[in-house]
Every structure is written in structure tokens, then in C-alpha cells.
Design an enzyme around this catalytic site. Structure first.
Site, PDB file in Angstrom:
ATOM      1  N   GLN A  90     -55.815 -20.186  13.368  1.00 27.89           N
ATOM      2  CA  GLN A  90     -55.127 -20.379  14.640  1.00 27.89           C
ATOM      3  C   GLN A  90     -56.105 -20.239  15.791  1.00 27.89           C
ATOM      4  O   GLN A  90     -56.118 -21.047  16.717  1.00 27.89           O
ATOM      5  CB  GLN A  90     -54.008 -19.327  14.775  1.00 27.89           C
ATOM      6  CG  GLN A  90     -52.917 -19.719  15.709  1.00 27.89           C
ATOM      7  CD  GLN A  90     -52.373 -21.073  15.361  1.00 27.89           C
ATOM      8  OE1 GLN A  90     -52.558 -22.001  16.127  1.00 27.89           O
ATOM      9  NE2 GLN A  90     -51.761 -21.230  14.214  1.00 27.89           N
TER      10      GLN A  90
ATOM     11  N   HIS B   3     -58.396 -23.079  17.131  1.00 30.47           N
ATOM     12  CA  HIS B   3     -57.819 -24.215  17.847  1.00 30.47           C
ATOM     13  C   HIS B   3     -58.195 -24.219  19.324  1.00 30.47           C
ATOM     14  O   HIS B   3     -58.474 -25.263  19.900  1.00 30.47           O
ATOM     15  CB  HIS B   3     -56.285 -24.172  17.774  1.00 30.47           C
ATOM     16  CG  HIS B   3     -55.731 -24.945  16.629  1.00 30.47           C
ATOM     17  ND1 HIS B   3     -55.978 -26.280  16.458  1.00 30.47           N
ATOM     18  CD2 HIS B   3     -54.928 -24.579  15.601  1.00 30.47           C
ATOM     19  CE1 HIS B   3     -55.353 -26.699  15.366  1.00 30.47           C
ATOM     20  NE2 HIS B   3     -54.719 -25.682  14.825  1.00 30.47           N
TER      21      HIS B   3
ATOM     22  N   GLU C  70     -44.467 -19.394  16.474  1.00 29.93           N
ATOM     23  CA  GLU C  70     -44.530 -20.773  15.986  1.00 29.93           C
ATOM     24  C   GLU C  70     -44.713 -20.765  14.462  1.00 29.93           C
ATOM     25  O   GLU C  70     -43.995 -21.439  13.743  1.00 29.93           O
ATOM     26  CB  GLU C  70     -45.710 -21.456  16.682  1.00 29.93           C
ATOM     27  CG  GLU C  70     -45.897 -22.911  16.342  1.00 29.93           C
ATOM     28  CD  GLU C  70     -47.174 -23.484  16.914  1.00 29.93           C
ATOM     29  OE1 GLU C  70     -48.014 -22.695  17.413  1.00 29.93           O
ATOM     30  OE2 GLU C  70     -47.345 -24.712  16.860  1.00 29.93           O
ATOM     31  N   HIS C  71     -45.691 -20.009  14.000  1.00 33.20           N
ATOM     32  CA  HIS C  71     -45.953 -19.864  12.567  1.00 33.20           C
ATOM     33  C   HIS C  71     -45.791 -18.402  12.175  1.00 33.20           C
ATOM     34  O   HIS C  71     -46.394 -17.535  12.795  1.00 33.20           O
ATOM     35  CB  HIS C  71     -47.392 -20.254  12.219  1.00 33.20           C
ATOM     36  CG  HIS C  71     -47.808 -21.601  12.701  1.00 33.20           C
ATOM     37  ND1 HIS C  71     -48.457 -21.794  13.909  1.00 33.20           N
ATOM     38  CD2 HIS C  71     -47.677 -22.833  12.148  1.00 33.20           C
ATOM     39  CE1 HIS C  71     -48.708 -23.084  14.070  1.00 33.20           C
ATOM     40  NE2 HIS C  71     -48.250 -23.745  13.027  1.00 33.20           N
TER      41      HIS C  71
ATOM     42  N   ASP D  62     -49.980 -27.217   7.957  1.00 31.19           N
ATOM     43  CA  ASP D  62     -50.557 -28.050   9.010  1.00 31.19           C
ATOM     44  C   ASP D  62     -50.822 -29.468   8.528  1.00 31.19           C
ATOM     45  O   ASP D  62     -50.809 -30.415   9.316  1.00 31.19           O
ATOM     46  CB  ASP D  62     -51.884 -27.451   9.490  1.00 31.19           C
ATOM     47  CG  ASP D  62     -51.687 -26.226  10.354  1.00 31.19           C
ATOM     48  OD1 ASP D  62     -50.559 -26.020  10.837  1.00 31.19           O
ATOM     49  OD2 ASP D  62     -52.662 -25.472  10.539  1.00 31.19           O
TER      50      ASP D  62
ATOM     51  N   HIS E 157      -7.073 -39.827  36.485  1.00 27.85           N
ATOM     52  CA  HIS E 157      -7.122 -39.448  35.080  1.00 27.85           C
ATOM     53  C   HIS E 157      -5.702 -39.321  34.531  1.00 27.85           C
ATOM     54  O   HIS E 157      -5.384 -39.792  33.437  1.00 27.85           O
ATOM     55  CB  HIS E 157      -7.828 -38.096  34.907  1.00 27.85           C
ATOM     56  CG  HIS E 157      -9.317 -38.147  35.019  1.00 27.85           C
ATOM     57  ND1 HIS E 157      -9.970 -38.404  36.198  1.00 27.85           N
ATOM     58  CD2 HIS E 157     -10.294 -37.959  34.083  1.00 27.85           C
ATOM     59  CE1 HIS E 157     -11.279 -38.360  35.982  1.00 27.85           C
ATOM     60  NE2 HIS E 157     -11.502 -38.098  34.715  1.00 27.85           N
TER      61      HIS E 157
END
Lengths: 433, 433
Positions: B259, B262, B327-328, B361, B420
Site C-alpha cells: 500500500q 503507491h 478500503e482493504h 489488486d 394531482h
């Protein structure tokens, strides 16, 4: 009202002018909303009480007064005239039944080497429902926003509704009691959105905010998007009626005006290939406008934004419907089921001459929160699916890690991501071991 | 790296500082992006070519050169080394198989009086996939964004990828060829988002834009949201590893660094209750950093944003995971299936010591586009469901219109909406008729 004819040489241009309504992004509004949002985020209840006093004229002796206790909703429910209460409860029951079809469940599957893959679906924990206040407070809106969340299994539903000058609509509170709402706060505007997004001492932070509102509410929702989930930014409401002449002109006139009476910028469009029928409907609209309570609003909407489009045939009618991607599409035609294959973009499709939009607005069961402004091209009615979240599940077996790890390693090296490659590779047993 | 311990008196404060990362809303970026978006909207290809020259250093002799022809992608695919190509194709096949489970179908039901209600599901007509360019161009990102759209049945998938100084990544083009992309344009930044949202003479307007990008791309997507659909605004990527000590420390170190490599603002968090194991993992990260290609990035990420949290027990670990909503989430533990009931918020859950994030991934099958920044509380992995839209179907029988019309009329009158009420009422046969 605008009159268009597909056989006119300048139809394309006229249609573009009619259809291309872009949300006005007033930078001044954005600046003011940002100030409100950050102030509520930073100062919590104190800011919320100040804004509520300034914008709604409601003075609170303490933050606790920002909440409307359940006893008040129960009183509102019991205070309804019995036939009104039955109507509201029957509508709620039908909306609930329809939305129960939208429930979805997770799944898993296991591969030959024992690797399990899947998807889990869980309800959101806490959701905020924004309900506009004052005179335009609609109990049906409470039902339509809260019931899908309740059906999804959301644990806590927080409703906010401004009470300008202390004005509370008892129908709205009664609807909250029926729809499964957990708490109600008498706050509104950008400050309510900020309170729901960030939480204050009194208002709990939610995971998602839904519900209609004015430009300040919409701008605030756009601003907090990411911090919390939001539903679509709603534009003016629209209806498109396509008629083959099967329905009485008067019925269709009321259908068109049921949209126009909402708002001066609401849009009602009528399409047919039958000249005599078109004239009948136009005349019926004029006659109906003379007896309508909200005639000033409806008249302006119909005059400025309304349109009658004469087409050559059914194929043209469908093509125009697809380009407009209307929020509401009425197929006031014989055998409407035969038309569905040619219609791709519409929030809700009302099929046949007995299916007027008003049924869908209140009681048929489907949601009345629908994609506006052409967004039916890519978005959906509000539904149970808006109140759940999914998680991917990956449980690799040792054999799976060995096999897939080789592919992952190769692709990671191709992307220059060494740690990814090593992370995959270290789980591959060495040859011979 | 930050060290936290739930038994420290100031844990809550430290955790808040670690976790509360708010997207910076730089007003200057917004102003610049707005100018780019409106210029492309108003001036089309001419503006697109100017911006592409200015920002990417790519000069085009005509607008036609903004498109990368299919022959170029085919050449890129055929130019791949065979094992690379097989890896890419096997990944694509697994991603496709997994996503096929996400297909959903519409439904209808008919009530006793003949009224039909239902929901139709159709694919979006045209979708734009934004792919970042240059060195950080990831073929896996092409697969993960395009394949769900393709499985959903989207008719036309338009990809944009900037080619700074003419730099094209052949893997990215090969991935487009494999994933079912229909057209590729060598444009990027806010100008690509604007082109996809509004269309130009060369670039067709799409219904939805998905894919990761820098702050300019994210800001532009937020701006055109409503005109088109967008996926989540992605924040920095995060991983949370919870370990009971079952996995070798070195494995977990690579997972954390996969991670961190990145991005300097990516976040890796490690949680355990085993002090000796925590020290082993910390040491293993330090050792791994010494041999990592992207060590400068990973080192900064781990130092500034990384964290090790010592907890008392499994219950605390789960509670923290739910607050982070990662996220993970790697559950590097024995019997991870027993943990699922206590974990509610996570984009993807990697279960057991063999399920490292790198598998997910690239190749396991689930999508790697996942909710970041805590948005797993309310949003989901990118999926087939993001590329379809629903329409409500309402076909009322005459008897249904009579019955439901009475309820709708009553509720409409309660809301003060006369048209209506009349629209519903005119379809109720008069008593005795």
C-alpha cells in the site's frame, strides 16, 4: 407553452433550447454554503442554533430543543382525521411491499482449489433524511425516503425538517411515525446537511444523506459528498406524456398540470402525432388552469417550460423520450407494453391510460424520488439498493495463493510495484519445498 | 510510523488525528478546473487540443489525432511478451467471471385487480473510463474499470488516457483491447472529464465517468456530477492488517508496503495484541524498505501516515476496523470467517494469511476500485451495478386506478396539490356509472 414540430426545419435547435437546462452554479451560493458548512462542522450545536434562529426564526433555549420528541409525532399521528390516517398507512404499506422486492443478498462461490470469493451486502448503519419544511412539507416525501432505508435494515434513521417560524406540518410528523424514522430534528438548510455530515453534540453524524431540498441544501450535499454518501442532486421535476389519443384530453391535462403545479420551473411535455388530439389537450389544459388552486405557479410553468411536440409517428416519440430521459414518462397509449423495447431512459414509466403519475407519487408503491434533468440516462429511482453497501470477500486457499500469486507477481512487476510482487510471491511455496 | 495503544489515556485523540483525513478543498484548484471545464464545454475540440498541448506537451495536427486507433492497441497487445499477455488475459477472465455474479435482472408482479408493478434494469448506453497516464498508468486499472461495464452490457466504452510528452504505456493499450473498450482518446486531466461530460466534435458525450485521477480530475468529476454519473471520488489508498500472529512477519511487511509504495499519502495500518509479533512486523517493514524499488515513496508513507495500533483484544481490533472503514482489510488470522459478524465496514475483506491484497489488486476477481477514506461505511466496490439504471414500471388496471386513486386523491389534497388530486380522481368511475 412552447410548440415544437419534428417536421420543422429548426426543430433540433428548438428542442435543444427546451431541453438543455443546466443547473446554475452560482459561485456566491457556494461561498455562503461553504461558510455555513464549515461553521457547523467546527462549532457544532452553537452554530446550529444560531443559524436556526437566523434562517428559520426559531429560538431555542437549549440544544435539546432542536429535537422533536417522539411524543409529538405520536400526537400528530393520533390527531389525523381517521380517513387521512388510513390513506397514509395504506400508502406506507404499499410502498413497503414494493420495496421489499428490491432486497438483495450476498453470495459466495468456491473454486476447485478451495479459494472462496464473494460479496457481502449489509445495510448502512445510520442515514439522514432531509425533508423540506414549511408549507411545501410533503408527508409522501417522508414515506418515500424513509421506507426504503427501513426495508434495507438501516439501524437508525435521522430526519431533519426545518420549522420556519415554528410552523410544523403534523402530516410530516405523522409520516415519520409511520415510516420507521428514529429521531427528528427541527433544522434545515445547509446547516442541517452539515450537522448530519459531521455530527454535532446533539445531532449524530450519519453515513448517507437523502432527500430533496432547495439550492442551498443541494449545494451543501454536493459539498459533503465523500464524507458521507448522498442521493442524486434533484433538479426541477418533469413529466413527459406520450398519447395516441386513447385517453380523454381532460385526463391528460390534469396529468400535465400535476407536474406544473409543483414549481414554476417544473416541466410538462406532451407528445402526439394526432393534431386534433393535441388541440383538445391544449384546450383542456387552459380550461383546467382556470380552476386550479395553484394556478399562478402552474400557469407560469406551463407557459415558460411546458411544451407540446408534434411528431410524425411513434418511432419519433420514442426517440425524443430517450433524449429527454424524463423523470416521469406516461405512455397514454393502447398496448403500452409493446413500447417498452423502444424506451431506454426514464425514471418511472406509467403504462396505459389509467396509470397517472399521481398514483405513483403517493400510493402505487414505486418510489417517487426519481432521476431528474436527464439523469435517468445513468441513475435510478431511490431504492433499497441506496441504503446498503457491499464488501468483496476473498479467502484464498494455499493452492490458490500459489497459482494466482504467479499472475499477480507478473502483473505487479509490469506496473513497477515491487512490494505488491513480493507480497504475492512470498506466499508461493518454493519449487520442491 | 505512528504508534498507538488503545490502553493509552490519549488514544482517542491520537486515533482521531490519524484517521481524520479530510480532502483538501483548495479553492484555487476549483477555479482553475471550472475554467477548463467551461472552456471545453463551449469550445470543444479546439480547447481540448490546446489544453493537451499545454499540459501534456502533445501537439496534434488535427482533432482526429486525439484518438488512438484500434490498430495501435492491437499492436500493443501483440507486442507483449507471451507470459505477460497470458497473465493479463487470465486476470481479465477471472475479473469477468466474478463480475458476472453481479448481474441483476428486473422483476414484475401483478396484483389481484390486474395492476402490474415492477422494475426494469438496463445497461447504460455509453460510459467513459478515465485512466491516469504516464509512468503511473496501470493496465490493471483498465481491466477493473472496463470489465464491469462490459459485463453490464454497456454499448460503448470510451477510454481516455493522457500521454504526457507522447509517452504511451503499451500495457494500458493492450488492456483496453482485452477489456472490451470501444474507443481510446489520448487526453487527460480536467479537460478529458469535461470532454466526456459534454462531448466535443470528436469525443462523444457519455452517461457516466469512472476511474481514478489526481485532484484536478477528481474536482472536475465532482463538478460535472449531475450532468453525468460519476463513481466515488477516490482518496488515498489504505490497508488495515489485523494479525493474530499466524502469518510470518515478512509477509505482513510486504502487505503493508504494497500500500505504502503507491503514494506518499497512502496509509498502512497494522493492528495486533501480540507485542512480540508487533515488533517483528515493525522490524520486517524496516528491512523490506531497504530493498524496495519505490523505497522513497513507501518510506515517507510509512513514516508519516503509517501506524501500528496495539489493542487489548480481538473485540477492540474489530471496533477500530469499523471506525476506520478501510478500503482493504486483511484478516491475517486463524478462522477469519468467525470474524465477519463483527466487521461491518470494509471495501474488500482479505481472509486468512494467504489472501494478500496484491491478489485482489490484480487477479482474484473482485474489483480493486474500492471505497476509500472511510466511505466503505456507505459505498461499495465498483461493480456491474454501477453500469446499469433502473426504471419503475406502473401499469394500473381500471380497478386499480379506482381503488388507489381514492388514496392518492386524499393524500394530494392533504398536500394542497389539486391537479394531482384531479388527475387521480378523473380515473375513478363515478358511483353508479
Amino acid at each position: 407553452m412552447n410548440r415544437l414540430d419534428t417536421s420543422d426545419p429548426d426543430f433540433a435547435q428548438q428542442f435543444h433550447a427546451l431541453h438543455d437546462w443546466d443547473a446554475n452554479l452560482d459561485p456566491q451560493i457556494e461561498v455562503r454554503v461553504r461558510e455555513i458548512v464549515t461553521t457547523v462542522r467546527d462549532r457544532g450545536d452553537a452554530a446550529l442554533r444560531e443559524y436556526t434562529e437566523r434562517f428559520d426564526g426559531v429560538t431555542t433555549a437549549s440544544a435539546a430543543e432542536l429535537e422533536i420528541p417522539r411524543s409529538a409525532w405520536d400526537a400528530a399521528l393520533h390527531g389525523l382525521e381517521p380517513t387521512q390516517r388510513v390513506a397514509l398507512e395504506e400508502a406506507a404499506q404499499r410502498i413497503r411491499s414494493y420495496h421489499e422486492h428490491q432486497r438483495s443478498v450476498g453470495w459466495t462461490f468456491t473454486e476447485a482449489d478451495g479459494t472462496m470469493l464473494g460479496q457481502r451486502i449489509l445495510p448502512l448503519a445510520r442515514v439522514g433524511i432531509y425533508v423540506p419544511g414549511g408549507k411545501a412539507a410533503y408527508p409522501s416525501s417522508v414515506l418515500m425516503n424513509a421506507i426504503p432505508a427501513h426495508v434495507a435494515g438501516v439501524k437508525e434513521i435521522i430526519m431533519t425538517v426545518p420549522t420556519p417560524q415554528g410552523q410544523v406540518n403534523p402530516w410530516v410528523l405523522a409520516a415519520a411515525a409511520i415510516a420507521g424514522v428514529d429521531r427528528v430534528f427541527c433544522i434545515g438548510g445547509a446547516q442541517a446537511v452539515a450537522a448530519l455530515a459531521y455530527g454535532t453534540e446533539s445531532v449524530p453524524a450519519v453515513d448517507k444523506i437523502v432527500g430533496p431540498g432547495n439550492i442551498y441544501v443541494a449545494t451543501a450535499k454536493r459539498m459533503v459528498f465523500g464524507r458521507v454518501g448522498i442521493d442524486m442532486i434533484a433538479g426541477p421535476s418533469e413529466i413527459l406524456v406520450i398519447s395516441d389519443g386513447s385517453a380523454p384530453a381532460e385526463w391528460l391535462a390534469w396529468d400535465l398540470l400535476s407536474q406544473a403545479e409543483h414549481d414554476e420551473i417544473a416541466q410538462s411535455i406532451f407528445i402526439s402525432w394526432d393534431d386534433a388530439h393535441i388541440e383538445s389537450v391544449v384546450n383542456a389544459v387552459d380550461a383546467a388552469l382556470d380552476v386550479l388552486d395553484r394556478a399562478p405557479i402552474a400557469r407560469k410553468s406551463w407557459a415558460d417550460r411546458g411544451a407540446v411536440i408534434r411528431v410524425r409517428d411513434r418511432a419519433e416519440a420514442c426517440a425524443i423520450a430517450d433524449r429527454i430521459a424524463p423523470e416521469h414518462l406516461e405512455l397514454a397509449v393502447q398496448n403500452p407494453e409493446d413500447w417498452l423495447a423502444d424506451i431506454h431512459n426514464a425514471g418511472a414509466i406509467f403504462m396505459g391510460i389509467h396509470s397517472c403519475e399521481a398514483l405513483g407519487d403517493y400510493v402505487a408503491g414505486p418510489n417517487h424520488v426519481l432521476p431528474t434533468g436527464g439523469s435517468a440516462r445513468f441513475s435510478s429511482p431511490l431504492g433499497v439498493y441506496d441504503f446498503v453497501k457491499r464488501s468483496s470477500l476473498i479467502h484464498s486457499s494455499p493452492a490458490g495463493a500459489a497459482r494466482l500469486g504467479q499472475i499477480a507477481e507478473r502483473l505487479a512487476l509490469g506496473e513497477g510495484l515491487t512490494a505488491h510482487a513480493r507480497s504475492a510471491a512470498c506466499r508461493i511455496p518454493e519449487a520442491g519445498s
